[in-house]
Design a protein around this motif. Structure first.
Motif, PDB file in Angstrom:
ATOM      1  N   LEU A 167       0.980  -1.127   0.019  1.00 61.56           N
ATOM      2  CA  LEU A 167      -0.207  -0.088   0.035  1.00 61.56           C
ATOM      3  C   LEU A 167       0.854   1.267   0.020  1.00 61.56           C
ATOM      4  O   LEU A 167       0.549   2.218  -0.689  1.00 61.56           O
ATOM      5  N   CYS A 168       1.743   1.243   0.777  1.00 63.33           N
ATOM      6  CA  CYS A 168       2.872   2.429   1.163  1.00 63.33           C
ATOM      7  C   CYS A 168       3.567   2.565  -0.488  1.00 63.33           C
ATOM      8  O   CYS A 168       3.585   3.895  -0.782  1.00 63.33           O
ATOM      9  N   SER A 169       4.042   1.516  -1.031  1.00 60.21           N
ATOM     10  CA  SER A 169       4.670   2.095  -2.666  1.00 60.21           C
ATOM     11  C   SER A 169       3.583   2.425  -3.415  1.00 60.21           C
ATOM     12  O   SER A 169       3.943   3.297  -4.141  1.00 60.21           O
ATOM     13  N   ILE A 170       2.441   2.036  -3.323  1.00 57.52           N
ATOM     14  CA  ILE A 170       1.375   2.785  -4.325  1.00 57.52           C
ATOM     15  C   ILE A 170       1.267   4.278  -4.018  1.00 57.52           C
ATOM     16  O   ILE A 170       1.389   5.038  -5.022  1.00 57.52           O
ATOM     17  N   LEU A 171       1.144   4.450  -2.643  1.00 57.50           N
ATOM     18  CA  LEU A 171       0.849   5.954  -2.237  1.00 57.50           C
ATOM     19  C   LEU A 171       2.310   6.849  -2.798  1.00 57.50           C
ATOM     20  O   LEU A 171       2.011   7.776  -3.173  1.00 57.50           O
ATOM     21  N   ALA A 186      10.765  -6.308   0.170  1.00 61.68           N
ATOM     22  CA  ALA A 186      10.900  -6.616  -1.303  1.00 61.68           C
ATOM     23  C   ALA A 186       9.594  -6.968  -1.862  1.00 61.68           C
ATOM     24  O   ALA A 186       9.005  -6.681  -2.826  1.00 61.68           O
ATOM     25  N   ALA A 187       9.036  -8.030  -1.052  1.00 67.50           N
ATOM     26  CA  ALA A 187       7.770  -8.599  -1.456  1.00 67.50           C
ATOM     27  C   ALA A 187       6.737  -7.414  -1.667  1.00 67.50           C
ATOM     28  O   ALA A 187       5.923  -7.583  -2.461  1.00 67.50           O
ATOM     29  N   GLY A 188       6.700  -6.850  -0.503  1.00 65.84           N
ATOM     30  CA  GLY A 188       5.689  -5.990  -0.364  1.00 65.84           C
ATOM     31  C   GLY A 188       5.711  -4.512  -1.520  1.00 65.84           C
ATOM     32  O   GLY A 188       4.670  -4.412  -2.270  1.00 65.84           O
ATOM     33  N   VAL A 189       7.059  -4.304  -1.739  1.00 65.51           N
ATOM     34  CA  VAL A 189       7.291  -3.416  -2.906  1.00 65.51           C
ATOM     35  C   VAL A 189       6.853  -3.739  -4.106  1.00 65.51           C
ATOM     36  O   VAL A 189       6.470  -2.893  -4.986  1.00 65.51           O
ATOM     37  N   ALA A 190       7.374  -5.029  -4.496  1.00 66.70           N
ATOM     38  CA  ALA A 190       6.983  -5.622  -5.749  1.00 66.70           C
ATOM     39  C   ALA A 190       5.333  -5.844  -6.009  1.00 66.70           C
ATOM     40  O   ALA A 190       4.971  -5.253  -7.063  1.00 66.70           O
ATOM     41  N   LEU A 191       4.928  -6.099  -4.950  1.00 60.12           N
ATOM     42  CA  LEU A 191       3.501  -5.976  -5.138  1.00 60.12           C
ATOM     43  C   LEU A 191       2.781  -4.715  -5.386  1.00 60.12           C
ATOM     44  O   LEU A 191       1.923  -4.628  -6.004  1.00 60.12           O
ATOM     45  N   GLY A 192       3.473  -3.788  -4.487  1.00 55.85           N
ATOM     46  CA  GLY A 192       2.782  -2.531  -4.502  1.00 55.85           C
ATOM     47  C   GLY A 192       3.108  -1.781  -5.854  1.00 55.85           C
ATOM     48  O   GLY A 192       2.257  -1.100  -6.521  1.00 55.85           O
ATOM     49  N   LEU A 193       4.313  -1.930  -6.466  1.00 60.09           N
ATOM     50  CA  LEU A 193       4.611  -1.129  -7.735  1.00 60.09           C
ATOM     51  C   LEU A 193       3.868  -1.910  -8.783  1.00 60.09           C
ATOM     52  O   LEU A 193       3.284  -1.266  -9.839  1.00 60.09           O
ATOM     53  N   ALA A 194       3.491  -3.382  -8.691  1.00 60.54           N
ATOM     54  CA  ALA A 194       2.552  -3.775  -9.963  1.00 60.54           C
ATOM     55  C   ALA A 194       1.383  -3.073  -9.410  1.00 60.54           C
ATOM     56  O   ALA A 194       0.618  -2.735 -10.428  1.00 60.54           O
ATOM     57  N   GLY A 195       0.859  -3.146  -8.325  1.00 63.94           N
ATOM     58  CA  GLY A 195      -0.655  -2.324  -7.958  1.00 63.94           C
ATOM     59  C   GLY A 195      -0.374  -0.724  -8.657  1.00 63.94           C
ATOM     60  O   GLY A 195      -1.519  -0.524  -9.132  1.00 63.94           O
TER      61      GLY A 195
END
Lengths: 111, 875
Positions: free
Chosen positions: B506-510, B809-818
């Protein structure tokens, strides 16, 4: 809530409603009347009377008011409500149907 | 029917529990006494009688309990008990409670603040009666690509009589600057010339007095309606203002009414409304079919849809064109005009503002989700301690439902405790926001925390309770969970890792969104306006009397200013930032071209282009020799030259005014393009002619100063006053400020989104720190054994860091895809940046990874310092 084992479920409610249909009474008097009218056949313990009264009151079939009683003490008098009266009629009819059916079955076996 | 009795009783036992209890007590005591008396009557000794009565009752307390059960209030009583218990539990761990409440308050506060803005600007109806039926009607000019051109009076009149789709239509000029004379210091205000039915069409009653009567135009009584602002400023909001006269442009008018504060039609600047007939050239205006008088607003008839009205109006437009074909030399220019309908709400807000607000609203929702994730994490961290207690409760007979209910009550209490804190923060934030965004958002002054917003906040708290309370509660209350966690909390840790991954996503999407908006602002700020706006002072000057007199005043002012120390260059220009819609038409290459959104003309004085610092590309600038009576000349910009004389030298070319008898105008110079309409707008074709040859009474003064322009304002003002004591001065500002004011909404958006991302980053970092800290604590033994077996500190450090970074990294990867999928919605808000700008995405990923690294370093170092001997001794 403890129910007397020898009273059919719901019968106590019906009896209370029937007694109150005649006149408003307080708890102790209802107990006395129960014993009187059933000629001590129906054993209603004092313990099951009040929960039953409160339940009927919560259901809206009877309503309670505090009034001075015979010995100048304040007592909680119960009376039938209008919906309670209708409920009594329905339940009485139900009871009669049930009683007829059961006695029919019982007679059949005896015969 | 019987529910009335039942409900009354339930309310009574709920609200007056003590009295109900006392009555129950009295009722049972009464029974015992009567029974005792009855037994005594039968000859029993009193003591024995009492004991027998009690025995018959079968335990007074059991009776009471059974009667209480009959009240059917168990769930509520349980809730009260749970609340009390939850309060004690939370009070016992103040650290946890404070962190959880503050995280939630942050999320709830941000949501409350943004929602109250969304509510005021997007959800609450406009301050007009049944505003959804109000529609603007414009002249549609597809040939020139202008969809919202003003409407002429004859067209308005015909539309009004011919259409069946509208209850009524009204017309209003955009704004007519008028001067309130008759006082020592004349004041300049904006007036709107309106048809008398305007107020009725909008469905707004005056605050005081009356609005125009239906026959106001015929009455010619010189009545006017004033704005709430003017009423307060000039008359101290006194009712005595009614009937008073106000001197407008030298004529006396009577005030008949005051509009409410919220009435801002056609714009917020309007200080007075005058009847159409007060137009100085009314007789002509009323007949000019091919002109732009103002804007038309209609109220749709009930049951008529917008497409139906559109269809009817376009048919009417065609019929009118057939009946009144354009004539004269410019006939071709007016062909193909149509009618364009725009709902009022869209007209007022545009499309960017709602989009920006919804984006911000989505962003704060993300922040709340991250806050919830953090609290869920904290709750799970406590699960080991709580599990023992819950096992005990279950063993003592608590059902799973009861345990769940208890855990949810605790969550609810946390969320509800966060509400007042959040609302307080929101109130403070809103005060800041309304002062920051005053010029950036329409209707911002209507923003407030009203009951609807509070309702939303409560709903938000309930939503948050479910979001953060569900996973921990279900996990804790499940028996399998109880079996596992007592030693290691394996399930809990897996869940907590998933939560951290979610937070980082969520944070990387923001961060991506904030980055894209921020880059757009930077790109825009870097746009070259084509002139040097720094150290330029501007003000608008109006000279009373004739245009010719004004020309004299202006040139004398310039002569004085040139001698003023600190002034580099100075000149006048018709409208420096092209805020108004000039009405020109010139003939170029033998065909007529009207001023429009793609072409504009300005009168300027010598010194103006020098003061603006616009580079001269060819030919010359204006000089004092280009005076009245001298050969007519003009200067054009690059776009103009390229558009009308592609590949040719424009110097020496000629254009002329609309009527063919006027002398030709020779192009003498070409300057580079200026983005005067704002940095986002591409430059348009512009032509400049000497004000001396086409004088005006109101112009913008531009003064290039050698030092701080604001300091020179007083000196410039006194120079003007020295030439003409009655000149009206307004809009004093530096050109830089005025130019960058247009960027304020974007800057506000990106600052807010940046702020929200910052909060989100802080929360997510806290979340990963918590999990890693816990993991290390759980694995102290394991680490100790590894160290004992020869693992060096660097290896342990790397082990923990690797684990933390894998999560991040898992979160960031997921977030960037989002983000890749979601930033698309931003496209309308970006400038010069693609929605998938790789460098923005990369930066967001790097920031998050760095933050995660930092958050994991502390627990990692702690792990590396584990003394194997201590661990082994503990075993």
């Amino acid at each position: 809530m403890s129910k007397p084992s020898d009273l059919v479920q719901g019968t106590l409610d019906l009896l209370i409603l029937k007694i109150l249909a005649l006149e408003p009474l307080h708890g102790w008097a209802i107990g006395q009347r129960l014993k009187q009218v059933s000629g001590d056949v129906l054993q209603v313990s004092d313990g099951s009377l009040y929960p039953a009264l409160h339940k009927l009151e919560q259901s809206g079939w009877i309503t309670a008011t505090w009034k001075p009683s015979d010995n100048n003490r304040r007592a909680k008098f119960y009376a039938l409500t209008r919906p309670g009266r209708k409920h009594l009629e329905r339940e009485t009819a139900n009871w009669q149907r049930l009683a007829t059916a059961i006695s029919g079955v019982v007679m059949l076996r005896k015969a | 029917m019987r529910w009335i009795y039942a409900a009354r009783l339930r309310m009574r036992s709920l609200l007056r529990g003590a009295q109900v209890e006392a009555e129950l007590d009295e009722e049972l005591r009464d029974h015992i006494e009567r029974q005792t008396e009855a037994f005594v009557g039968k000859g029993m000794p009193p003591d024995e009688a009492r004991a027998a009565a009690l025995r018959a009752m079968g335990g007074v307390d059991q009776q009471k309990e059974a009667c209480r059960d009959a009240r059917a209030l168990r769930p509520i009583e349980d809730l009260a008990r749970d609340l009390g218990y939850a309060t004690r539990i939370l009070r016992r761990s103040p650290g946890f409670t404070a962190v959880a409440v503050l995280s939630l308050a942050l999320g709830i506060g941000a949501n409350t603040a943004i929602f109250s803005v969304v509510n005021a600007i997007l959800l609450r109806p406009l301050p007009y009666a049944d505003s959804s039926r109000l529609t603007m009607l414009w002249t549609d000019d597809p040939a020139h690509g202008i969809a919202e051109e003003g409407v002429s009076y004859p067209n308005f009149d015909d539309w009004r009589t011919m259409s069946r789709s509208f209850v009524d239509m009204a017309i209003s000029s955009r704004r007519n600057p008028v001067t309130l004379t008759g006082e020592l210091d004349p004041v300049r205000v904006e007036a709107a010339l309106v048809s008398p039915n305007l107020f009725a069409v909008l469905g707004v009653a005056p605050a005081v007095g009356r609005v125009f009567a239906a026959d106001e135009l015929e009455r010619r009584e010189r009545s006017l309606v004033i704005s709430h602002g003017l009423w307060t400023r000039k008359f101290g909001a006194s009712v005595a203002a009614l009937g008073q006269s106000l001197e407008v442009n030298g004529a006396s008018w009577t005030i008949v009414g005051v509009m409410p504060r919220t009435f801002q039609f056609p714009s917020a600047e309007i200080a007075l409304w005058m009847p159409l007939t007060s137009h100085p050239r009314w007789a002509e205006v009323a007949r000019e079919r091919f002109s732009d008088f103002g804007l038309v607003i209609g109220r749709l008839r009930a049951g008529v849809t917008l497409p139906e009205a559109r269809a009817e109006m376009s048919a009417i437009g065609k019929r009118l064109e057939a009946v009144n074909p354009p004539t004269g030399p410019d006939a071709a220019d007016f062909a193909g005009y149509g009618v364009n309908l725009v709902p009022l709400s869209i007209q007022l807000l545009g499309t960017q503002v709602p989009l920006a607000l919804w984006v911000l609203f989505g962003a704060v929702l993300f922040v709340l989700l991250i806050a919830c994730a953090n609290v869920a994490n904290l709750l799970l961290a406590r699960s080991v301690a709580r599990a023992r207690e819950i096992t005990l409760r279950t063993a003592l007979g608590a059902s799973r439902r009861r345990v769940l209910q208890q855990l949810f009550t605790e969550s609810l209490l946390l969320a509800l405790a966060a509400c007042p804190v959040g609302v307080g923060a929101a109130a403070a934030a809103l005060r800041l926001l309304t002062s920051l965004g005053a010029q950036s958002l329409p209707r911002l002054e209507e923003v407030r925390l009203d009951p609807f917003v509070f309702l939303f906040t409560i709903g938000l708290a309930l939503f948050a309770t479910v979001v953060f309370g569900l996973a921990p509660a279900v996990w804790l209350s499940s028996t399998s969970g109880l079996g596992r966690q007592s030693t290691h909390g394996g399930g809990s840790v897996r869940l907590r890792r998933a939560i951290v991954i979610l937070e980082f996503a969520l944070c990387s999407i923001l961060l991506c969104g904030a980055g894209l908006l921020g880059r757009s602002v930077l790109r825009l700020q870097a746009v070259d306006p084509g002139f040097r706006a720094e150290r330029v002072l501007t003000m608008r000057v109006q000279v009373m009397g004739s245009n010719a007199r004004a020309a004299g005043v202006f040139s004398e002012v310039l002569a004085r200013l040139r001698a003023t120390p600190g002034v580099g260059a100075a000149g006048f220009i018709e409208d420096v930032l092209q805020r108004r819609n000039p009405d020109y038409s010139i003939r170029i290459n033998g065909r007529s071209v009207a001023s429009s959104e793609a072409i504009s003309g300005d009168a300027i004085t010598p010194g103006c282009l020098e003061a603006l610092g616009v580079p001269l590309l060819r030919g010359r600038l204006l000089s004092e020799r280009d005076a009245k009576g001298a050969p007519r000349v003009a200067i054009v910009n690059e776009t103009f030259a390229r558009h009308f004389w592609p590949g040719e030298d424009p110097i020496g070319r000629q254009v002329s005014e609309r009527d063919e008898t006027s002398p030709p105008i020779t192009i003498v110079g070409v300057v580079s393009d200026m983005r005067r309409q704002g940095l986002e707008r591409a430059p348009i074709a512009q032509i400049f002619w000497p004000a001396a040859q086409r004088p005006l009474d109101t112009m913008d003064l531009v003064v290039r100063t050698t030092s701080n322009p604001s300091l020179l304002a007083a000196a410039v003002r006194s120079e003007i006053r020295a030439v003409d004591r009655w000149a009206v001065l307004f809009n004093v500002a530096t050109l830089d400020d005025r130019l960058h004011q247009a960027l304020a909404p974007r800057r506000l958006q990106s600052v807010l989104l940046g702020l929200f991302s910052g909060i989100a980053l802080l929360l997510a970092t806290g979340g990963i720190y918590g999990v890693m800290h816990y993991t290390v604590a759980q694995r102290t033994r394991d680490i100790g054994i590894r160290t004992a077996l020869g693992a060096c500190r660097a290896e342990i450090l790397a082990l923990v860091l690797r684990e933390g970074l894998t999560l991040a990294a898992a979160g960031v990867a997921l977030g960037l895809a989002g983000a890749l999928a979601l930033t698309r919605v931003l496209s309308g808000l970006l400038y010069g940046v693609s929605t998938t700008d790789p460098s923005t995405f990369l930066t967001a990923g790097l920031i998050l990874t760095a933050a995660a690294m930092l958050a994991c370093y502390v627990p990692a170092r702690r792990a590396a310092r584990v003394d194997p001997m201590v661990v082994l001794r503990c075993e």
